[in-house]
Design an enzyme around this catalytic site. Structure first.
Site, PDB file in Angstrom:
ATOM      1  CB  SER A  58      -0.920  -0.147   1.184  1.00  0.00           C
ATOM      2  OG  SER A  58      -1.496   1.387   1.494  1.00  0.00           O
ATOM      3  CE1 TYR A  68      -3.958  -2.660   5.168  1.00  0.00           C
ATOM      4  CE2 TYR A  68      -3.325  -0.463   4.235  1.00  0.00           C
ATOM      5  CZ  TYR A  68      -3.464  -1.656   4.161  1.00  0.00           C
ATOM      6  OH  TYR A  68      -3.777  -1.938   2.719  1.00  0.00           O
ATOM      7  CE  LYS A 119      -1.113  -4.245   3.113  1.00  0.00           C
ATOM      8  NZ  LYS A 119      -1.067  -5.423   2.483  1.00  0.00           N
TER       9      LYS A 119
END
Length: 235
Positions: free
Chosen positions: A137, A150, A154
């Protein structure tokens, strides 16, 4: 390797994973996919039809992923492309409001799930050659406030892939690759509820993404920081 080699994709029951699975199948590639929801797995299995394999499993369960890898080889043959796509996110909130169990779950799916896929499938690529792709991402390169879990996951994927890319022989390539633009999926709706609908849908995105995976990425050097090109929209 045949030009219609098997493709492995985790998280094929919705979103980007489902769209990629259908697009690869449309182009003649046998697809081996997985998902956690038995009902959704059955739906994807019905849509793909014979000649493909879709299993119900959790990518954080290493034993299940190993069994899936063995079944893939037995039923479809050795894969030429493995895509660790399964992911998890939560609604935006300050990190001090993220319960440790939720933080751990986001890390497990996004990071441990990549490693279970690597552990089970990379040895197959070492034998026959091919590519291993971890879906990353832009927030794994530029931190996003209120999505610390998150973002951390990532960033970890990017570092992990960078290390693994230094370990594999030349006939195997390993990438962390992120959409150049966000994709309108359930995950995006969870973390960007006000704007997710302004981005391309997964089916539109997958046509460009799959073409890039098949024809462009094999010519690039391994490592992280790669991006899927944004789909070209018709005016």
């Amino acid at each position: 390797m045949s030009s219609r080699y098997p493709v492995v994709i985790s998280g094929v029951t919705k979103g980007m994973g489902r769209a990629m699975a259908l697009r690869f199948a449309e182009l003649g590639h046998p697809v081996s996919g997985c998902g956690r929801s038995a009902d959704r797995v059955a739906q994807v299995r019905d849509v793909l039809g014979p000649g493909h394999l879709v299993e119900t499993l959790d990518v954080t369960d290493a034993g299940s992923v190993r069994r899936w890898a063995r079944a893939t080889v037995s039923e479809l043959g050795a894969p030429g492309l493995v895509i660790a796509n399964a992911g998890a996110v939560h609604a935006q909130r300050p990190v001090w409001e993220v319960e440790p169990a939720l933080f751990a779950e986001v890390m497990r799916v996004n990071v441990d799930g990549v490693h279970t896929m690597t552990h089970a499938f990379l040895p197959l690529l070492l034998t026959s050659g091919g590519m291993f792709v971890a879906v990353s991402s832009g927030w794994g390169r530029n931190p996003r406030h209120h999505l610390a879990a998150y973002t951390a996951a990532k960033f970890a994927v990017e570092g992990y892939v960078g290390a693994v890319a230094q370990e594999v022989p030349p006939h195997v390539k390993v990438f962390a690759i992120a959409p150049d633009s966000a994709v309108d999926t359930d995950m995006l709706a969870t973390c960007l509820p006000e704007e997710h609908h302004t981005y391309p849908g997964p089916d539109e995105w997958a046509r460009t993404a799959v073409d890039h995976l098949l024809h462009d990425l094999p010519h690039e050097p391994s490592g992280g920081g790669r991006s899927f090109p944004a789909p070209t929209r018709q005016i």
